[in-house]
Enzyme design. Sequence first.
Site, PDB file in Angstrom:
ATOM      1  N   CYS A 180       0.846  -1.198   0.000  1.00 34.51           N
ATOM      2  CA  CYS A 180       0.000   0.000   0.000  1.00 34.51           C
ATOM      3  C   CYS A 180       0.878   1.245   0.000  1.00 34.51           C
ATOM      4  O   CYS A 180       1.381   1.664   1.051  1.00 34.51           O
ATOM      5  CB  CYS A 180      -0.932   0.002   1.218  1.00 34.51           C
ATOM      6  N   CYS A 240      -0.543   4.070   2.135  1.00 29.61           N
ATOM      7  CA  CYS A 240      -0.332   3.889   3.578  1.00 29.61           C
ATOM      8  C   CYS A 240       1.114   4.140   3.987  1.00 29.61           C
ATOM      9  O   CYS A 240       1.381   4.837   4.963  1.00 29.61           O
ATOM     10  CB  CYS A 240      -0.715   2.461   3.993  1.00 29.61           C
ATOM     11  N   ASP A 241       2.044   3.549   3.244  1.00 26.03           N
ATOM     12  CA  ASP A 241       3.429   3.494   3.699  1.00 26.03           C
ATOM     13  C   ASP A 241       4.383   4.438   2.978  1.00 26.03           C
ATOM     14  O   ASP A 241       5.516   4.628   3.425  1.00 26.03           O
ATOM     15  CB  ASP A 241       3.950   2.057   3.550  1.00 26.03           C
TER      16      ASP A 241
END
Length: 303
Positions: free
Chosen positions: A131, A134-135
Site C-alpha cells: 500500500c 499507507c506506507d
Amino acid sequence: MLDVLVLGGGAAGLNAALYAARKELSVAVVAEGVGGQILNTKDVDNYLGLAAIAGGELVDRFYAHAQKFSIQWVTGRIDGLTVNADGTFTVRTSDGAAHDARTCIIATGRQSRKLGIPGEESLAARGVSYCATCDGPFYRRKRVVVVGGGDSAVEAAIDLAKIASEVHILIRSRLRADEILVHKMRAEGSIREWHHVIPTAVNGERKVESLSVRNTDTGEESVIETDGVFVEIGGEPNTAFVPAELAVSSEREIIVDRSGATNIPGLFAAGDVTDYPQRQIIIAAADGAKAALAAHAFLLHAK
C-alpha cells in the site's frame, strides 16, 4: 440464533462488532485471526487521533476495545455462507461448526497478490509494502521500487516520486495503465522504467536492502539497491464463500449501498471486501460502524 454475525477480524469487522454490541445486540465475530491487512503495515500515521503507531499496536488497541463488550469470538476459516428460507443466515467454519444469525456483516477484507519470491514474506512490513498510500510517507528521501504495470502501480510511482529520492518501476511486459497516468509518470522525469523485467528475490537481513531482478527477454540478472519494495499487482477480495445470489462486481467485490447493505435483505458488507475504491484503515472502520447501525435498523423494522 444471534442477532448479528460479523465475518472478519480487521478494522471493519472489529468496529462492526463493537457497534452492534453497543446496541445491545447479540453478536459474534468469526475470523481466522485478528488484524487483517493492518498487520502488513509497520507504521500508521494517518489514523485520526494517533499521530504515529505501529500497525500491530493499532490492532491490539482495536481488539482490546472490542473485548470490553459482550462479543463472542469464533476462530476458524469461513467455508460457506447460506441464506436460509426464513431469511436468516448460517455460516459454516472449517471445523464443521455452523453459526446462525438474523443478520450478517461480511468484513473479510482482501488479500494483496504476492510476488511469491524469496524474502518477500520475511521482509513484509520491513520494506515490502502492499500500500503506497499507507506506507509511502515513510520513504521520504529514500530509494524505492514499484512492481506492476497497471493503474495502481503507475499511480504509486507518481506519488512516491514526490517523496522518495529514487523511484524505479518494474513492468513485466508492457504498461497497462491509462495513457493519462503514463504521461503524468513520464512528466515527473525522475522515474526509471524497467520493461520486461521481473523481481526474483527481496534481499536484506532486518530490512529491505536490495531487489534482485531478471530481464525476461535476455535472462540477464541484476540487483537494484533500494530501501522499499511496493507490490502493486492487484488484490483479491476474500469472497470465495459468499452465496451465489449475492451481487458482486466483475472483480468479485461485494456491491453495497451507502449504508453497507447488499442486494440480500439482512446481509451487509464493510471495508475492503466491498466495491468502494479507497482502501484505508479509517474508511474500513467507519464502514463497519455504518453496517452495524444498518443491521440494527433492519432488526428493529423486522420485529
